[in-house]
Design an enzyme around this catalytic site. Structure first.
Site, PDB file in Angstrom:
ATOM      1  N   ASP A  51       0.845  -1.206   0.000  1.00  0.00           N
ATOM      2  CA  ASP A  51       0.000   0.000   0.000  1.00  0.00           C
ATOM      3  C   ASP A  51       0.876   1.250   0.000  1.00  0.00           C
ATOM      4  OD1 ASP A  51       0.872  -0.193   2.612  1.00  0.00           O
ATOM      5  OD2 ASP A  51      -1.116   0.024   3.520  1.00  0.00           O
ATOM      6  N   SER A  52       2.206   1.052  -0.009  1.00  0.00           N
ATOM      7  CA  SER A  52       3.132   2.160  -0.263  1.00  0.00           C
ATOM      8  C   SER A  52       2.883   2.731  -1.664  1.00  0.00           C
ATOM      9  CB  SER A  52       4.589   1.702  -0.126  1.00  0.00           C
ATOM     10  OG  SER A  52       4.807   0.495  -0.819  1.00  0.00           O
ATOM     11  N   ASP A  90      -1.177  -6.124  -0.280  1.00  0.00           N
ATOM     12  CA  ASP A  90      -1.523  -5.418   0.958  1.00  0.00           C
ATOM     13  C   ASP A  90      -3.018  -5.136   1.013  1.00  0.00           C
ATOM     14  OD1 ASP A  90       0.377  -4.916   2.912  1.00  0.00           O
ATOM     15  OD2 ASP A  90       1.209  -3.162   1.883  1.00  0.00           O
ATOM     16  N   LYS A 120      -1.620  -9.289   2.887  1.00  0.00           N
ATOM     17  CA  LYS A 120      -0.890  -8.850   4.074  1.00  0.00           C
ATOM     18  C   LYS A 120      -1.735  -7.828   4.816  1.00  0.00           C
ATOM     19  CE  LYS A 120       2.979  -6.014   3.942  1.00  0.00           C
ATOM     20  NZ  LYS A 120       2.509  -4.814   4.684  1.00  0.00           N
ATOM     21  N   GLU A 122      -1.825  -5.334   8.674  1.00  0.00           N
ATOM     22  CA  GLU A 122      -1.018  -4.797   9.772  1.00  0.00           C
ATOM     23  C   GLU A 122      -1.694  -5.048  11.116  1.00  0.00           C
ATOM     24  OE1 GLU A 122      -0.260  -0.628   9.014  1.00  0.00           O
ATOM     25  OE2 GLU A 122       0.714  -1.046   7.098  1.00  0.00           O
ATOM     26  N   GLU A 189       8.912  -4.238  10.726  1.00  0.00           N
ATOM     27  CA  GLU A 189       9.357  -2.953  10.171  1.00  0.00           C
ATOM     28  C   GLU A 189       9.915  -2.039  11.257  1.00  0.00           C
ATOM     29  OE1 GLU A 189       6.667  -1.073   7.417  1.00  0.00           O
ATOM     30  OE2 GLU A 189       7.866   0.762   7.346  1.00  0.00           O
TER      31      GLU A 189
HETATM   32  O1  KIV Z   1       3.514  -1.112   1.677  1.00  0.00           O
HETATM   33  C1  KIV Z   1       4.699  -1.479   1.750  1.00  0.00           C
HETATM   34  O2  KIV Z   1       5.537  -1.180   0.886  1.00  0.00           O
HETATM   35  C2  KIV Z   1       5.086  -2.278   2.903  1.00  0.00           C
HETATM   36  C3  KIV Z   1       6.550  -2.569   3.082  1.00  0.00           C
HETATM   37  C4  KIV Z   1       7.247  -1.373   3.588  1.00  0.00           C
HETATM   38  C5  KIV Z   1       6.773  -3.745   3.946  1.00  0.00           C
HETATM   39  O3  KIV Z   1       4.263  -2.673   3.669  1.00  0.00           O
END
Ligand code: KIV
Length: 271
Positions: A51-52, A90, A120, A122, A189
């Site tokens: 989600d980056s 994510d 994934k 959090e 992280e």
């Molecule tokens: O969204 C992302 O890029 C991440 C990584 C930093 C692990 O969750």
């Protein structure tokens, strides 16, 4: 007999075997077809559709604004580019926090519409019901502890997490809870390296670190950071393998000069 060379696909089981054999796991983010194809062919084990994307693709300050449909668009593009890698998608902010029914519905939508292999999310204890529900539907889940960017407004800053004993103890308990709930791997992280080592040694599932030292079972970096496309982001943990910002700027300046000076196209570059 097939003339096609058998491609050995990376699965969640491969990652467990890699941890058991002491082989490190290389993970990187990708958000589109072309980069996913390069990374897949370059030998990456796991591609994270992070989600980056909210930051590096859309230009937002945080990961919070990206939507489920936008994540699905990025994941569909990545999946079209890969033959071998495990693809983790994510779950964006708001798609799983309300309750485990909503979490499952979001995970199913991701799996059905993208062709990705896992999701994934959090969080620790607070996410356990959702992890269990998603895993029991047959969807592999990767956990994410330490600095969890979807909670940035709770933390206030992006500094190292779990330096204090209370937070470190919670993180250790959360890691075990996520493993018991069925996660196949955990991202750690921005936590102290000694804590990441302790957690990694206490789990049978692999840990993938980002700013968590060299004793995690694997490492992940955001592609824009490690390729030097970002210039402003310079945390201590980041190793830049290229300076694409410089290289692309140079190439584009050269192109502009060629167009304006009538050097491009030349005789051989026309019909
Ligand atoms: O969204 C992302 O890029 C991440 C990584 C930093 C692990 O969750």
């Amino acid at each position: 007999m097939s003339i096609h060379k058998e491609i050995k696909k990376v699965t969640t089981h491969t990652l467990l075997k890699m941890k058991a054999a002491g082989e490190k796991i290389a993970m990187i983010t990708a958000y589109d077809f072309s980069f996913a194809k390069i990374f897949d062919q370059a030998g990456i084990d796991v591609i994270l559709v992070g989600d980056s994307a909210s930051n590096v693709m859309a230009g937002h300050q945080t990961t919070l604004p990206i939507t489920l449909d936008q994540m699905i668009y990025h994941a569909q593009s990545v999946v079209r580019g890969i033959d071998r890698c495990l693809v983790v998608v994510d779950m964006p902010f708001g798609s799983y926090q309300s309750n485990s029914e909503i979490a499952l519905a979001s995970a199913i939508k991701i799996m059905k519409e993208t062709g990705g292999h896992s999701v994934k999310l959090e969080g620790g204890a607070e996410a356990i019901d959702s992890v269990k529900k998603i895993v029991s539907a047959g969807i592999p889940v990767m956990g994410h502890l330490g600095l969890t960017p979807q909670s940035i407004y709770k933390f206030g800053t992006y500094t190292v997490r779990a330096k204090e004993e209370t937070e470190a103890d919670k993180l250790k308990k959360d890691a075990l809870l996520l493993q018991e709930a069925g996660c196949f791997a955990l991202v750690l992280e921005k936590i102290p390296a000694a804590l990441a080592k302790e957690v990694s040694e206490s789990l049978s599932i692999p840990t993938i670190g980002i700013g968590a030292g060299g004793n995690c079972d694997g490492q992940v970096l955001v592609m824009h950071d490690m390729l030097g496309i970002n210039t402003e982001f310079k945390p201590r943990f980041l190793r830049k393998y290229l300076d694409l910002f410089e290289q692309i700027t140079g190439a584009v300046q050269h192109y502009v000069k060629d167009v304006k000076g009538r050097y491009f196209p030349n005789e051989g570059e026309q019909y």
